[in-house]
Design an enzyme around this catalytic site. Structure first.
Site, PDB file in Angstrom:
ATOM      1  N   LYS A  53      19.860  -6.252  36.259  1.00 16.10           N
ATOM      2  CA  LYS A  53      19.980  -5.277  35.177  1.00 16.10           C
ATOM      3  C   LYS A  53      21.373  -4.646  35.190  1.00 16.10           C
ATOM      4  O   LYS A  53      22.006  -4.472  34.148  1.00 16.10           O
ATOM      5  CB  LYS A  53      18.906  -4.193  35.328  1.00 16.10           C
ATOM      6  CG  LYS A  53      17.497  -4.699  35.025  1.00 16.10           C
ATOM      7  CD  LYS A  53      16.402  -3.733  35.457  1.00 16.10           C
ATOM      8  CE  LYS A  53      15.017  -4.333  35.173  1.00 16.10           C
ATOM      9  NZ  LYS A  53      13.900  -3.560  35.711  1.00 16.10           N
ATOM     10  N   GLN A  97      11.880   1.978  38.406  1.00 17.68           N
ATOM     11  CA  GLN A  97      11.483   0.615  38.737  1.00 17.68           C
ATOM     12  C   GLN A  97      10.088   0.561  39.367  1.00 17.68           C
ATOM     13  O   GLN A  97       9.771   1.349  40.262  1.00 17.68           O
ATOM     14  CB  GLN A  97      12.527   0.006  39.691  1.00 17.68           C
ATOM     15  CG  GLN A  97      12.309  -1.459  40.014  1.00 17.68           C
ATOM     16  CD  GLN A  97      12.529  -2.405  38.831  1.00 17.68           C
ATOM     17  OE1 GLN A  97      13.319  -2.123  37.924  1.00 17.68           O
ATOM     18  NE2 GLN A  97      11.825  -3.521  38.825  1.00 17.68           N
ATOM     19  N   ASP A 120      11.810   1.839  28.973  1.00 17.26           N
ATOM     20  CA  ASP A 120      10.717   0.902  29.250  1.00 17.26           C
ATOM     21  C   ASP A 120       9.620   0.983  28.191  1.00 17.26           C
ATOM     22  O   ASP A 120       8.800   0.067  28.076  1.00 17.26           O
ATOM     23  CB  ASP A 120      10.057   1.263  30.597  1.00 17.26           C
ATOM     24  CG  ASP A 120      10.573   0.424  31.753  1.00 17.26           C
ATOM     25  OD1 ASP A 120      10.818  -0.777  31.538  1.00 17.26           O
ATOM     26  OD2 ASP A 120      10.717   0.976  32.857  1.00 17.26           O
TER      27      ASP A 120
HETATM   28  N1  GUN Z   1       8.985  -4.053  37.488  1.00 11.35           N
HETATM   29  C1  GUN Z   1       8.709  -5.292  36.982  1.00 11.35           C
HETATM   30  N2  GUN Z   1       8.887  -5.295  35.647  1.00 11.35           N
HETATM   31  C2  GUN Z   1       9.271  -4.044  35.291  1.00 11.35           C
HETATM   32  C3  GUN Z   1       9.598  -3.446  34.035  1.00 11.35           C
HETATM   33  O1  GUN Z   1       9.566  -4.046  32.965  1.00 11.35           O
HETATM   34  N3  GUN Z   1       9.959  -2.123  34.113  1.00 11.35           N
HETATM   35  C4  GUN Z   1       9.988  -1.426  35.273  1.00 11.35           C
HETATM   36  N4  GUN Z   1      10.337  -0.145  35.222  1.00 11.35           N
HETATM   37  N5  GUN Z   1       9.690  -1.964  36.444  1.00 11.35           N
HETATM   38  C5  GUN Z   1       9.331  -3.265  36.443  1.00 11.35           C
END
Ligand code: GUN
Length: 284
Positions: A53, A97, A120
């Site tokens: 990311k 996360q 998200d």
């Molecule tokens: N962990 C795995 N996929 C995601 C996601 O789309 N968002 C977040 N915040 N954590 C994750």
């Protein structure tokens, strides 16, 4: 034989557009969008996803900050950190996360995030809006799945039967709603579903998000179905692979997404897009 539905080329175009938008903001001397990622603990897969990311932010000139808190951090301390970021005018997007350590309730954490910074789309306000068909902040992976369907002109799914395997809040449930919005007839299956294979065999579109390496083999798939694999598994024997047995299903499906270079890269591109969206919303 299927056509492979690569996400990386689609993601590249989206990133290029965002990069140009950010370059323009810079030229105009404006503040650039800023994403903050909050990691509690050091879950190995999370560390790797976050690296991806951050690299993507860097590629397009978006500002990103990683805040790492110790595994033992209390829920109150996490909530206090979120409050500080909610009030920080310099922060446009805030991503906590997952997974969080077991002593922290993720529902409480997601409700604490300012919905305007919720990149998200997991806050009940944004999730509720998503369920009601609003298209502002859609969770990244479901949004990426729908963009991949756009590339094969699957915008109108009238008369099509879609089966989603997995009922998670972050993938299965929202994907089901988004397919419904496109007029598909949708079934969401999960670990307690009876005769799962028989249901999947009827589907024109199959979205798999279960986290079980190569669970779906060719004998589950109707000839000509579109197969979207959301799984990312690190398997002892198979290595990095999806929930779909790619090689066998390739012979049966009309379209299939690979792992890697499929849905995963789209998720990251959608995160960048959502951060830009939050930036624009806040700027008014
Ligand atoms: N962990 C795995 N996929 C995601 C996601 O789309 N968002 C977040 N915040 N954590 C994750």
């Amino acid at each position: 034989m299927s056509t492979i539905l690569y996400g990386d080329s689609v993601a590249k175009n989206i990133k290029q557009q965002l990069k140009e938008e950010i370059a323009m903001l810079m030229e105009q001397g404006k503040r650039i969008p800023h994403l903050v990622v909050l990691l509690v603990g050091n879950h190995p897969a999370s560390v790797s996803y976050i690296r991806g990311k951050q690299k993507a932010c860097q590629e397009i000139g978006m500002r990103s900050t990683l805040i790492t808190l110790e595994e033992e951090t209390t829920q109150e301390e996490v909530l206090a950190q979120i409050q500080a970021l909610n009030h920080d005018e310099d922060v446009d997007g805030l991503l906590v996360q997952l997974p969080l350590p077991a002593h922290i309730d993720e529902k409480i954490v997601f409700e604490a995030i300012d919905p305007q910074k919720d990149v998200d789309g997991f806050h009940p306000y944004n999730m509720g809006r998503c369920m009601m068909g609003n298209t502002s902040i859609i969770p990244c992976t479901p949004k990426g799945v729908m963009k991949l369907l756009d590339t094969i002109n699957y915008e109108d799914l009238s008369g099509k039967y879609a089966v989603v395997i997995g009922r998670s809040e972050i993938v299965g449930k929202p994907v089901g709603q988004l397919l419904l919005k496109r007029h598909a007839t949708v079934t969401i299956c999960h670990s307690k579903t009876k005769a799962l294979k028989e249901i999947v065999k009827q589907a024109d579109i199959v979205v798999v998000a279960v986290g079980k390496a190569k669970m779906i083999t060719a004998d589950w798939i109707k000839e000509g179905a579109v197969v979207i694999d959301v799984g990312i598994n690190r398997h002892e024997e198979y290595g990095l692979c999806g929930d779909v047995d790619f090689e066998s299903v390739l012979e049966k499906a009309s379209y299939i997404t690979p792992v890697p270079k499929g849905v995963g890269v789209m998720t990251v591109a959608m995160l960048l897009e959502n951060t830009m969206e939050c930036y624009k919303q806040r700027r008014g």
